[in-house]
Motif scaffolding. Structure first.
Motif, PDB file in Angstrom:
ATOM      1  N   VAL A  38       0.936  -1.285   0.151  1.00 17.86           N
ATOM      2  CA  VAL A  38       0.076   0.082  -0.132  1.00 17.86           C
ATOM      3  C   VAL A  38       0.843   1.188   0.097  1.00 17.86           C
ATOM      4  CG1 VAL A  38      -1.877  -0.977   0.986  1.00 17.86           C
ATOM      5  CG2 VAL A  38      -0.274   0.006   2.468  1.00 17.86           C
ATOM      6  N   ARG A  39       0.515   2.242  -0.333  1.00 18.73           N
ATOM      7  CA  ARG A  39       1.083   3.466  -0.374  1.00 18.73           C
ATOM      8  C   ARG A  39       1.752   4.029   0.836  1.00 18.73           C
ATOM      9  NH1 ARG A  39      -2.694   6.486  -1.838  1.00 18.73           N
ATOM     10  NH2 ARG A  39      -2.976   7.692  -0.240  1.00 18.73           N
ATOM     11  N   ASP A  40       0.943   3.795   1.880  1.00 21.37           N
ATOM     12  CA  ASP A  40       1.416   4.100   3.595  1.00 21.37           C
ATOM     13  C   ASP A  40       0.630   2.976   4.233  1.00 21.37           C
ATOM     14  OD1 ASP A  40       0.876   5.548   5.825  1.00 21.37           O
ATOM     15  OD2 ASP A  40       1.680   7.412   4.796  1.00 21.37           O
ATOM     16  N   ARG A  41       1.245   2.684   5.154  1.00 23.33           N
ATOM     17  CA  ARG A  41       0.564   1.747   6.233  1.00 23.33           C
ATOM     18  C   ARG A  41      -0.474   2.208   6.869  1.00 23.33           C
ATOM     19  NH1 ARG A  41       6.781  -0.205   8.003  1.00 23.33           N
ATOM     20  NH2 ARG A  41       6.902  -1.673   6.332  1.00 23.33           N
ATOM     21  N   ALA A  42      -0.606   3.599   7.124  1.00 20.33           N
ATOM     22  CA  ALA A  42      -1.778   4.120   7.886  1.00 20.33           C
ATOM     23  C   ALA A  42      -3.145   3.587   6.949  1.00 20.33           C
ATOM     24  CB  ALA A  42      -1.718   5.633   7.827  1.00 20.33           C
ATOM     25  N   LEU A  43      -2.958   3.245   5.644  1.00 19.65           N
ATOM     26  CA  LEU A  43      -4.112   3.042   4.892  1.00 19.65           C
ATOM     27  C   LEU A  43      -4.721   1.497   5.058  1.00 19.65           C
ATOM     28  CD1 LEU A  43      -2.810   4.272   1.206  1.00 19.65           C
ATOM     29  CD2 LEU A  43      -4.525   5.173   2.897  1.00 19.65           C
TER      30      LEU A  43
END
Length: 185
Positions: A38-43
Motif C-alpha cells: 500500500v502507499r502508506d501503512r496508515a491505509l
C-alpha cells in the motif's frame, strides 16, 4: 454465520500496485487478509483502528499467496498466527497443515484455489448477508484472465468453485463485487 467483514484498503493495478486488504471478525478471531503493498501503512492501520482493533489485537493473518504485493506488511501484526497454503506460523513455530477446509473460526475457513500461483488459497467468511470470498482468482471484478497465472485451467476451475458458493467476492486488487452471470469464469 457470525462473521462480519470490512475492507481496510481497496487495491489497484496500473502504474502502481496495491493489494486489497480485508478484515474479518468472528467472535474472538480478528483476521486480516493479504496485508501487502500500500502507499502508506496508515491505509491499513487507520481503518483497523476505526473498527476498534489495534495491530497487536489481530489474531490471524491469511496470505492468499506469497507475492510481496500481498504479504509485505505482515509484520504490522506481531501477535498474529500467519496462514498460507500449507502451514500456520506463530512466533518460531511452524505447524504443517493443508489449507483445504481448515477452519480459523466457526464461520471462517480456507480452501485451495490454485491458478494465479500453485499455492493460492481463498478465505471464506460466512456472514449474515451470505458467504464472502477473499481471493486472488480475480484481480478485479472484470478480469477475464490473469497475465501472471501459472495455471489458467486451475484458475477457471477455482472461479467456478467460488462462484457456486459466494454472495460477495473480494478480488486481489479491486473493490468487492457481487457475482452475476457476466462475472468472468
Amino acid at each position: 454465520m457470525s462473521a462480519t467483514v470490512s475492507l481496510l484498503h481497496t487495491g489497484y493495478l496500473g502504474g502502481a500496485v496495491a493489494s486489497t486488504v480485508g478484515f474479518i471478525r468472528d467472535g474472538s478471531r480478528l483476521i486480516v487478509t493479504d496485508p501487502g503493498m500500500v502507499r502508506d501503512r496508515a491505509l491499513i492501520l487507520d481503518p483497523l483502528l476505526a473498527l476498534g482493533v489495534r495491530p497487536q489485537d489481530v489474531t490471524d493473518v491469511v496470505f492468499s499467496h506469497h507475492h510481496p504485493d500481498h504479504t509485505l506488511n505482515a509484520a504490522l501484526f506481531p501477535a498474529a498466527r500467519f496462514h498460507d497454503h500449507w502451514a500456520i506460523y506463530h512466533g518460531d513455530v511452524w505447524e504443517d497443515r493443508d489449507a483445504e477446509g481448515f477452519e480459523l473460526s466457526p464461520s471462517v475457513r480456507l480452501i485451495r484455489t490454485p491458478g494465479h500461483s500453485p499455492e493460492d488459497i481463498t478465505t471464506l467468511a460466512d456472514t449474515a448477508d451470505g458467504l464472502v470470498a477473499f481471493t486472488h482468482l480475480w484481480t478485479t471484478a472484470t478480469s477475464a484472465g490473469d497475465a501472471y497465472a501459472t495455471d489458467l485451467d486451475a484458475l477457471h476451475a477455482g472461479r467456478e468453485r467460488v462462484l457456486a458458493l459466494a454472495a460477495l467476492v473480494v478480488p486481489g486488487h479491486g473493490p468487492a463485487f457481487t457475482p452475476t452471470a457476466a462475472t468472468p469464469r
